[in-house]
Design a protein around this motif. Structure first.
Motif, PDB file in Angstrom:
ATOM      1  N   ALA A 230       0.483  -1.290   0.053  1.00  0.00           N
ATOM      2  CA  ALA A 230      -0.186   0.112  -0.237  1.00  0.00           C
ATOM      3  C   ALA A 230       0.862   1.134   0.296  1.00  0.00           C
ATOM      4  O   ALA A 230       2.162   1.387   0.714  1.00  0.00           O
ATOM      5  CB  ALA A 230      -1.210   0.251   1.333  1.00  0.00           C
ATOM      6  N   GLU A 231       0.601   2.127  -0.624  1.00  0.00           N
ATOM      7  CA  GLU A 231       0.937   3.756  -0.749  1.00  0.00           C
ATOM      8  C   GLU A 231       0.263   4.573  -0.405  1.00  0.00           C
ATOM      9  O   GLU A 231      -1.154   5.008  -0.537  1.00  0.00           O
ATOM     10  CB  GLU A 231       2.386   3.370  -2.527  1.00  0.00           C
ATOM     11  CG  GLU A 231       3.449   2.538  -2.266  1.00  0.00           C
ATOM     12  CD  GLU A 231       3.952   2.819  -3.295  1.00  0.00           C
ATOM     13  OE1 GLU A 231       4.729   2.113  -3.321  1.00  0.00           O
ATOM     14  OE2 GLU A 231       3.292   3.538  -4.081  1.00  0.00           O
ATOM     15  N   ALA A 232       1.247   5.601   0.029  1.00  0.00           N
ATOM     16  CA  ALA A 232       0.364   6.981  -0.625  1.00  0.00           C
ATOM     17  C   ALA A 232       0.571   7.343  -2.247  1.00  0.00           C
ATOM     18  O   ALA A 232       1.536   7.153  -2.411  1.00  0.00           O
ATOM     19  CB  ALA A 232       0.592   8.346   0.216  1.00  0.00           C
ATOM     20  N   ALA A 233      -0.699   8.176  -3.178  1.00  0.00           N
ATOM     21  CA  ALA A 233       0.000   8.473  -4.506  1.00  0.00           C
ATOM     22  C   ALA A 233       0.509   9.363  -4.790  1.00  0.00           C
ATOM     23  O   ALA A 233       0.506  10.422  -4.145  1.00  0.00           O
ATOM     24  CB  ALA A 233      -1.419   8.773  -4.747  1.00  0.00           C
ATOM     25  N   GLY A 234       1.575   9.417  -5.607  1.00  0.00           N
ATOM     26  CA  GLY A 234       2.373  11.371  -5.772  1.00  0.00           C
ATOM     27  C   GLY A 234       1.623  10.804  -6.743  1.00  0.00           C
ATOM     28  O   GLY A 234       0.583  11.114  -7.142  1.00  0.00           O
ATOM     29  N   ALA A 235       2.212  12.464  -7.489  1.00  0.00           N
ATOM     30  CA  ALA A 235       1.503  13.502  -8.237  1.00  0.00           C
ATOM     31  C   ALA A 235       1.229  12.857  -9.382  1.00  0.00           C
ATOM     32  O   ALA A 235       0.054  12.584 -10.342  1.00  0.00           O
ATOM     33  CB  ALA A 235       2.669  14.438  -8.989  1.00  0.00           C
ATOM     34  N   ASP A 236       2.269  11.760 -10.299  1.00  0.00           N
ATOM     35  CA  ASP A 236       1.784  11.485 -11.245  1.00  0.00           C
ATOM     36  C   ASP A 236       0.962  10.134 -11.338  1.00  0.00           C
ATOM     37  O   ASP A 236       0.041   9.726 -12.200  1.00  0.00           O
ATOM     38  CB  ASP A 236       3.496  10.167 -12.414  1.00  0.00           C
ATOM     39  CG  ASP A 236       4.017  11.727 -11.972  1.00  0.00           C
ATOM     40  OD1 ASP A 236       3.520  12.448 -12.687  1.00  0.00           O
ATOM     41  OD2 ASP A 236       5.441  11.205 -12.539  1.00  0.00           O
ATOM     42  N   VAL A 237       0.424   9.469 -10.327  1.00  0.00           N
ATOM     43  CA  VAL A 237      -0.441   8.168  -9.742  1.00  0.00           C
ATOM     44  C   VAL A 237      -1.758   8.890  -9.723  1.00  0.00           C
ATOM     45  O   VAL A 237      -2.729   8.061 -10.190  1.00  0.00           O
ATOM     46  CB  VAL A 237       0.214   7.106  -8.676  1.00  0.00           C
ATOM     47  CG1 VAL A 237      -1.235   6.500  -8.448  1.00  0.00           C
ATOM     48  CG2 VAL A 237       1.471   6.374  -8.851  1.00  0.00           C
ATOM     49  N   ALA A 238      -1.546  10.022  -8.815  1.00  0.00           N
ATOM     50  CA  ALA A 238      -2.843  10.458  -8.861  1.00  0.00           C
ATOM     51  C   ALA A 238      -3.474  11.455  -9.723  1.00  0.00           C
ATOM     52  O   ALA A 238      -4.976  11.004  -9.982  1.00  0.00           O
ATOM     53  CB  ALA A 238      -2.364  11.577  -7.774  1.00  0.00           C
TER      54      ALA A 238
END
Length: 252
Positions: free
Chosen positions: A197-205
């Protein structure tokens, strides 16, 4: 450490440090520097022994030290791997792609290809694909959507020595595994898939229509052919509000 007179990297025979200790340290440095990332499969013992210019007994002693330290692990019938720093319970699953799973469930999806190009992969990816640094591989970046919106962002790295010309394929409609098996006649057999599980970075978001920092499922996979050669590495980020990953398990 520098190379000895015979040119073997990291090994010196003119110092009091035992050869097996030097080999262990050389491998530690490769792991610490990211050249051999978690899940990297080492060459076979005969190949490594030839590379270092030592007997298999000396090499095995070096590997045993690293296994005891927890840096390496051996899997019967598969080889020796760099250990992950996270706990990873083994779950047996059917090896299928997202597109195959969607099709089996009758879910209509569309695919946007953001990139399909030959690149020199990062060193950790080159190691997992067992290609030399600088070797060009396919980087395929796609977004999968259902009627609800984007559900997955996929980065695939594919060995082009096994699939020459694959960068010409239109992956808006073609399946990667389908192309590898149908067009190139490759037999995909196994994969190692890790979930997190990760926090979405700018590109993923941006790709998944999420706020930056929103939680996403992260999937990492190395895919192997029937002859044990790695053929593909992937990073996948999943919109956890639109797609859930379910495993059907059998107790041994």
């Amino acid at each position: 450490m520098t190379a000895d007179k015979g040119g073997v990297p990291g090994i010196r025979r003119d110092v009091p440090t035992a050869i097996h200790v030097q080999i262990s340290e050389h491998i530690r440095l490769r792991i610490a520097g990211g050249e051999w990332p978690p899940h990297y499969r080492l060459k076979s013992e005969p190949e490594l022994a030839r590379e270092f210019g030592v007997s298999r007994g000396t090499l095995r002693r070096a590997l045993t030290t690293l296994i005891e330290e927890g840096l390496l692990r051996q899997v019967r019938g598969r080889g020796t791997f760099v250990t992950s720093t996270t706990i990873e319970p083994a779950i047996a699953q059917k090896l299928s792609t997202l597109s195959e799973d969607f099709a089996d469930q009758g879910v209509v999806t569309t695919t946007t290809v953001r990139e399909c190009a030959l690149i020199a992969p990062p060193k950790p990816v080159a190691a997992l694909l067992d290609v030399t640094p600088g070797t060009r591989v396919l980087r395929l970046v796609r977004v999968r959507r259902t009627e609800q919106g984007p559900v997955a962002l996929l980065f695939n790295f594919v060995r082009t020595d096994l699939a020459p010309g694959i960068e010409e394929v239109d992956f808006t409609s073609a399946s990667l595994f389908g192309v590898l098996e149908g067009t190139y006649g490759l037999k995909i057999a196994t994969a190692r898939r890790t979930f997190g599980a990760e926090a979405a970075g700018a590109d993923v978001a941006d790709a998944l229509d999420l706020a930056e920092g929103a939680p996403v499922q992260y999937l990492q996979q190395v895919t192997y052919l029937a002859d044990d050669r790695p053929v593909e590495y992937s990073d996948v980020w999943i919109h956890s509000g639109r797609l859930r990953v379910t495993s059907l398990l059998l107790r041994r």
